[in-house]
Design a protein around this motif. Structure first.
Motif, PDB file in Angstrom:
ATOM      1  N   ALA A 143       0.852  -1.186   0.000  1.00 25.40           N
ATOM      2  CA  ALA A 143       0.000   0.000   0.000  1.00 25.40           C
ATOM      3  C   ALA A 143       0.887   1.234   0.000  1.00 25.40           C
ATOM      4  O   ALA A 143       2.090   1.157   0.269  1.00 25.40           O
ATOM      5  N   ARG A 144       0.279   2.368  -0.300  1.00 26.79           N
ATOM      6  CA  ARG A 144       0.981   3.650  -0.228  1.00 26.79           C
ATOM      7  C   ARG A 144       0.391   4.417   0.949  1.00 26.79           C
ATOM      8  O   ARG A 144      -0.784   4.791   0.951  1.00 26.79           O
ATOM      9  N   VAL A 164      -2.297   8.048  -2.740  1.00 26.60           N
ATOM     10  CA  VAL A 164      -2.033   7.283  -1.533  1.00 26.60           C
ATOM     11  C   VAL A 164      -3.255   6.448  -1.178  1.00 26.60           C
ATOM     12  O   VAL A 164      -4.382   6.793  -1.531  1.00 26.60           O
ATOM     13  N   ASP A 165      -3.008   5.335  -0.505  1.00 24.67           N
ATOM     14  CA  ASP A 165      -4.082   4.444  -0.074  1.00 24.67           C
ATOM     15  C   ASP A 165      -4.540   4.753   1.347  1.00 24.67           C
ATOM     16  O   ASP A 165      -5.724   4.614   1.671  1.00 24.67           O
ATOM     17  N   VAL A 166      -3.591   5.121   2.211  1.00 22.02           N
ATOM     18  CA  VAL A 166      -3.886   5.372   3.623  1.00 22.02           C
ATOM     19  C   VAL A 166      -3.215   6.684   4.014  1.00 22.02           C
ATOM     20  O   VAL A 166      -2.063   6.936   3.659  1.00 22.02           O
ATOM     21  N   ALA A 167      -3.943   7.513   4.769  1.00 22.82           N
ATOM     22  CA  ALA A 167      -3.390   8.779   5.260  1.00 22.82           C
ATOM     23  C   ALA A 167      -3.434   8.795   6.782  1.00 22.82           C
ATOM     24  O   ALA A 167      -4.497   8.594   7.380  1.00 22.82           O
ATOM     25  N   LEU A 168      -2.281   9.016   7.403  1.00 21.06           N
ATOM     26  CA  LEU A 168      -2.184   9.227   8.841  1.00 21.06           C
ATOM     27  C   LEU A 168      -2.106  10.729   9.056  1.00 21.06           C
ATOM     28  O   LEU A 168      -1.061  11.349   8.825  1.00 21.06           O
ATOM     29  N   LEU A 169      -3.229  11.322   9.483  1.00 17.60           N
ATOM     30  CA  LEU A 169      -3.334  12.780   9.525  1.00 17.60           C
ATOM     31  C   LEU A 169      -3.450  13.285  10.956  1.00 17.60           C
ATOM     32  O   LEU A 169      -4.276  12.788  11.733  1.00 17.60           O
ATOM     33  N   PRO A 170      -2.659  14.316  11.316  1.00 16.52           N
ATOM     34  CA  PRO A 170      -2.846  14.948  12.623  1.00 16.52           C
ATOM     35  C   PRO A 170      -4.155  15.722  12.639  1.00 16.52           C
ATOM     36  O   PRO A 170      -4.500  16.392  11.663  1.00 16.52           O
ATOM     37  N   VAL A 171      -4.875  15.631  13.745  1.00 13.76           N
ATOM     38  CA  VAL A 171      -6.176  16.311  13.836  1.00 13.76           C
ATOM     39  C   VAL A 171      -6.275  17.199  15.070  1.00 13.76           C
ATOM     40  O   VAL A 171      -7.318  17.813  15.304  1.00 13.76           O
ATOM     41  N   GLU A 253      -8.553  -1.651   4.271  1.00 16.76           N
ATOM     42  CA  GLU A 253      -8.814  -2.209   2.953  1.00 16.76           C
ATOM     43  C   GLU A 253      -8.241  -1.259   1.912  1.00 16.76           C
ATOM     44  O   GLU A 253      -8.724  -0.131   1.757  1.00 16.76           O
ATOM     45  N   VAL A 254      -7.193  -1.704   1.221  1.00 25.03           N
ATOM     46  CA  VAL A 254      -6.509  -0.804   0.285  1.00 25.03           C
ATOM     47  C   VAL A 254      -6.527  -1.320  -1.141  1.00 25.03           C
ATOM     48  O   VAL A 254      -6.023  -0.644  -2.038  1.00 25.03           O
ATOM     49  N   ALA A 255      -7.070  -2.506  -1.369  1.00 27.72           N
ATOM     50  CA  ALA A 255      -7.096  -3.030  -2.744  1.00 27.72           C
ATOM     51  C   ALA A 255      -7.974  -2.155  -3.612  1.00 27.72           C
ATOM     52  O   ALA A 255      -9.054  -1.729  -3.209  1.00 27.72           O
TER      53      ALA A 255
END
Length: 256
Positions: A143-144, A164-171, A253-255
């Protein structure tokens, strides 16, 4: 692939047989900040093939936590960190320290890691010289995954990261004030609507808070994750948002 959130900006990203750790802060107290929620990460957190440090603030570049890593662990740092932080190279001499700037790429195990721009004042001290950029990272394996570090909204964020497939974002943050070089729930949801990943995990909230300020704007500590879920449902309804508790994991789920 699997993501575990340990609190604040500290996550484990496991993909392609490789384990990366982001901005490790593994202590109960950091200067004027106290860990108010979530148990300390267990020792297993230290088993990492590589570590991504987004900027020089001490709640992201935490030298005592980095010093606990196994000898030879690869640590990516913003270019200029060794010059800007006195004694950093000496204290972390057992580690493989690699300085990077936006656009630089590094292979760690089965993953390709690319440093990208972040809109944040990443100086070690608020009054010190600006000697190193704040960074995000895009991790490419099965995954990206985009780890944004600390950043405000900026034009061309999606162009900078690429798909990108997944984003880890500060909130959120660690205090009752949050400037525009950070993402609050609304700005993080706007970023999500631009990035359009398959999944997102909110981070950088609900962990550390200044000692003695527990009663000052407590919603800024407790509510950013829930607020982000609500805002994201409005602005990026196609994105699966995973609101994790401390120490919880998810396999997005990134497919495509």
């Amino acid at each position: 692939m699997e993501i575990t959130w340990w609190g604040h900006a500290t996550c484990t990203v496991e993909d392609a047989g490789t384990r990366l750790l982001t901005d490790p802060v593994l202590v109960r107290r950091l200067a004027h900040l106290r860990r108010r929620q979530g148990a300390l990460p267990p020792p297993v957190v230290l088993r990492a093939d590589g570590v991504l440090v987004s900027h020089l603030h001490s709640d992201h570049l935490h030298v005592p936590s980095l010093a606990r890593l196994a000898p030879g662990t690869v640590v990516l740092l913003p270019r200029g960190a060794l010059r800007a932080v006195p004694g950093l190279g000496r204290r972390l001499a057992r580690l493989e320290l690699v300085e990077v700037a936006p656009g630089d790429k590094q292979r760690i195990g089965g993953l390709d890691v690319r440093a990208v721009h972040a809109r944040h004042d990443g100086r070690r001290f608020p009054v010190g010289p600006r000697q190193a950029p704040a960074l995000g990272y895009v991790i490419s394996g099965t995954a990206r995954t985009y780890f944004a570090g600390d950043t405000g909204l900026f034009s061309g964020m999606a162009r900078e990261t690429g798909p990108v497939d997944v984003a880890l974002l500060p909130v959120g943050g660690w205090g009752p004030g949050l400037g525009h070089e950070h993402l609050n729930p609304e700005r993080a949801a706007l970023a999500l609507s631009d990035l359009r990943p398959r999944a997102a995990v909110p981070v950088h909230f609900g962990t550390y808070w200044p000692i003695g300020l527990g009663a000052v704007r407590p919603h800024e500590f407790h509510s950013p994750g829930v607020d982000f879920v609500r805002q994201a449902a409005q602005l990026a309804p196609d994105v699966a948002v995973h609101l994790l508790g401390h120490g919880e994991s998810v396999r997005p789920e990134v497919a495509r």
